[in-house]
Design an enzyme around this catalytic site. Structure first.
Site, mmCIF file in Angstrom:
data_model
loop_
_atom_site.group_PDB
_atom_site.id
_atom_site.type_symbol
_atom_site.label_atom_id
_atom_site.label_comp_id
_atom_site.label_asym_id
_atom_site.label_seq_id
_atom_site.Cartn_x
_atom_site.Cartn_y
_atom_site.Cartn_z
ATOM 1 N N LYS A 74 0.856 -1.193 0.000
ATOM 2 C CA LYS A 74 0.000 0.000 0.000
ATOM 3 C C LYS A 74 0.887 1.236 0.000
ATOM 4 O O LYS A 74 1.921 1.256 0.701
ATOM 5 C CB LYS A 74 -0.879 -0.043 1.259
ATOM 6 C CG LYS A 74 -1.878 1.087 1.387
ATOM 7 C CD LYS A 74 -2.708 0.906 2.655
ATOM 8 C CE LYS A 74 -3.754 1.976 2.815
ATOM 9 N NZ LYS A 74 -4.559 1.799 4.046
ATOM 10 N N SER A 149 -9.522 1.659 3.073
ATOM 11 C CA SER A 149 -8.667 2.401 2.178
ATOM 12 C C SER A 149 -7.662 1.545 1.397
ATOM 13 O O SER A 149 -7.123 2.019 0.400
ATOM 14 C CB SER A 149 -7.910 3.488 2.963
ATOM 15 O OG SER A 149 -7.083 2.906 3.952
ATOM 16 N N SER A 173 -9.600 -0.802 7.163
ATOM 17 C CA SER A 173 -9.067 -0.637 5.802
ATOM 18 C C SER A 173 -8.426 -1.859 5.174
ATOM 19 O O SER A 173 -8.177 -1.849 3.978
ATOM 20 C CB SER A 173 -8.049 0.490 5.782
ATOM 21 O OG SER A 173 -8.739 1.684 5.668
HETATM 22 N N1 GLN Z 1 -12.766 3.864 6.595
HETATM 23 C C1 GLN Z 1 -12.112 4.154 7.829
HETATM 24 C C2 GLN Z 1 -11.655 5.593 7.854
HETATM 25 O O1 GLN Z 1 -11.784 6.259 6.856
HETATM 26 C C3 GLN Z 1 -10.957 3.248 8.059
HETATM 27 C C4 GLN Z 1 -9.791 3.628 7.259
HETATM 28 C C5 GLN Z 1 -8.555 2.896 7.637
HETATM 29 O O2 GLN Z 1 -8.597 1.877 8.323
HETATM 30 N N2 GLN Z 1 -7.436 3.451 7.238
HETATM 31 O O3 GLN Z 1 -11.170 6.060 8.847
#
Ligand code: GLN
Length: 466
Positions: A74, A149, A173
């Site tokens: 990532k 994400s 994410s």
């Molecule tokens: N969707 C969640 C957020 O936007 C989790 C994102 C993540 O785990 N980086 O905070």
């Protein structure tokens, strides 16, 4: 599915394939792909490393299990000399000065990094649409979002462009895109893997997490990345999880699930029906299933977002164009900071910085931020109580199937609510895994803190049960 790592290892050792040919094939697939899963290719590095593996094999030297296995990263991990953009304009030209501990451990084991993968900018999002590299398309239906994400990482694994990928999970994410693309995705216990070199989003819940097509591959990669690191004071020493221990699930006798997750109005009828049908199959195997009480999901979502926004506002304050980032000169220093940040951060990231600074500011912090911290303690206490009664907690990964690309961008609140089932476990810092079974977006298996092995064991049991 069987372990892809072991299969490829065997093919390399028996000289059925060369590492160079394998890496070339995967790089080509990544280059041609139409899913927007790639931010940059690490082709020179990957081919150099592959040639070294081939030379060892040609000399009949022994190679390790991960040696020559291609993987994705990532685009929020430092890998020295490579672009690390966090899918943002601000860091579009930023090159890492050092390598993240988790990635270094994989490199030391001989795994081959192919690609920096598309994601929501700074981890902010649940759809991988909040990125300067174009929305990542779902591997099963490209009209839908990939989830986020870590959307690029999930799609690359699902399409077999990478054998495994390393995502980052702050509030879901890794688990949510794994669910949306039908693969495995693990958020280990907080601290099991060092966060050093993972760009900080919300430091108190950020976790390094592998995505793969089999439980065995998750286990192998988890073992390699785990361990105490002097550069991350929250990391700790953990025991290796053996293959044999994962195959043995007899000690798991009681499973719990949160009644209110399943009775919520937000859950899609099909997800609910499939989840309850899965529970019946588990009961039929002689496992006791208990209904548990838990906080309402809107309380979990608001607690998580309060704390995550506060932490990200603080973490991102260093990105002002001075030491890092695409600096845009203004009339004076203050002006330079504000133009640099307002032009280079996305709308979603700015929403979070403004929200985070608000909840931390004098006059508001007692009522909002400190209340969030207190709620988090109550959530953790609730988990402690639950894990005295049950060995694992099961839940759907998401309340519904993935939305169409474009739909969730219009409604940030609806997007935050899609994290209803993942964020609570993050606040508890628990080990939790998406398995691609049970509902259309999978099931989430969670155990008490540091019991990562239990999660893998139960996943293995589900593989043959559902
Ligand atoms: N969707 C969640 C957020 O936007 C989790 C994102 C993540 O785990 N980086 O905070």
């Amino acid at each position: 599915m069987e372990s892809q790592i072991k299969k490829i290892h065997q093919q390399l050792v028996s000289k059925q394939i060369t590492c160079t040919a394998l890496v070339q094939e995967k790089l080509e697939l990544l280059k041609q792909n139409t899913y927007n899963s790639v931010n940059s290719l690490l082709d020179t590095l990957a081919l150099d490393l592959a040639a070294k593996v081939d030379a060892k094999i040609a000399n009949d030297e022994e190679i390790g299990l991960l040696e020559g296995i291609p993987f994705g990263i990532k685009d929020v991990y430092m890998v020295q000399g490579t672009y690390t953009t966090a899918s943002s304009d601000l860091l579009k030209k930023y090159k890492s000065a050092y390598t993240a501990t988790a990635i270094q451990k994989l490199l030391d084991a001989g795994a081959i990094p192919l690609v920096k993968e598309n994601c929501d900018s700074f981890g902010h999002g649940s759809s991988s649409e909040n990125t300067i590299f174009g929305a990542v398309k779902n591997a099963i239906n490209p009209e839908l979002v990939s989830g986020g994400s870590s959307g690029g990482s999930a799609v690359n694994v699902a399409k077999e462009y990478t054998v495994f990928s390393i995502g980052g999970d702050t509030g879901g994410s890794v688990r949510q895109p794994a669910g949306y693309n039908n693969i495995y995705g693990l958020k280990p216990s907080y601290g099991r893997i060092s966060r050093y070199g993972l760009m900080a989003y919300a430091s108190s819940t950020d976790c390094v997490g592998p995505l793969a097509k089999s439980i065995e591959d998750i286990r192998i990669v988890l073992n390699v990345m785990s361990g105490k690191d002097g550069r991350d004071q929250t990391s700790y020493v953990s025991e290796e999880i053996s293959e044999a221990s994962v195959l043995e699930s007899k000690e798991i006798k009681t499973v719990g699930y949160f009644k209110n997750f399943i009775e919520s109005e937000a859950i899609a009828p099909q997800v609910k029906a499939d989840f309850l049908a899965s529970i019946e199959k588990i009961k039929a195997k002689g496992i006791e299933v208990k209904e548990l009480d838990f906080f309402k999901s809107d309380t979990l979502v608001s607690t998580y977002y309060t704390l995550a926004m506060a932490e990200t506002a603080s973490n991102l304050s260093r990105l002002d164009g001075t030491n890092y980032g695409n600096r845009i000169e203004g009339e004076n220093l203050k002006d330079t900071y504000s133009i640099t940040r307002s032009e280079n951060f996305s709308e979603e990231t700015k929403r979070r910085i403004v929200g985070g600074n608000q909840v931390l500011s004098q006059g508001f912090s007692d009522a909002i931020y400190l209340k969030g911290l207190a709620l988090r303690d109550q959530i953790s206490a609730n988990f402690d109580k639950d894990f005295k009664e049950v060995d694992v907690i099961l839940s759907p990964v998401t309340p519904a199937s993935p939305p169409k690309i474009g739909d969730s961008l219009n409604d940030p609140l609806a997007m935050y609510l899609s994290d209803a089932y993942t964020v609570g476990f993050s606040l508890g810092q628990l080990p939790t895994l998406t398995v691609p079974q049970g509902t259309v977006t999978g099931m989430q298996v969670t155990a008490a803190k540091n019991n990562d092995a239990t999660v893998l064991k139960f996943a293995n049991f589900l593989k043959d049960t559902l």
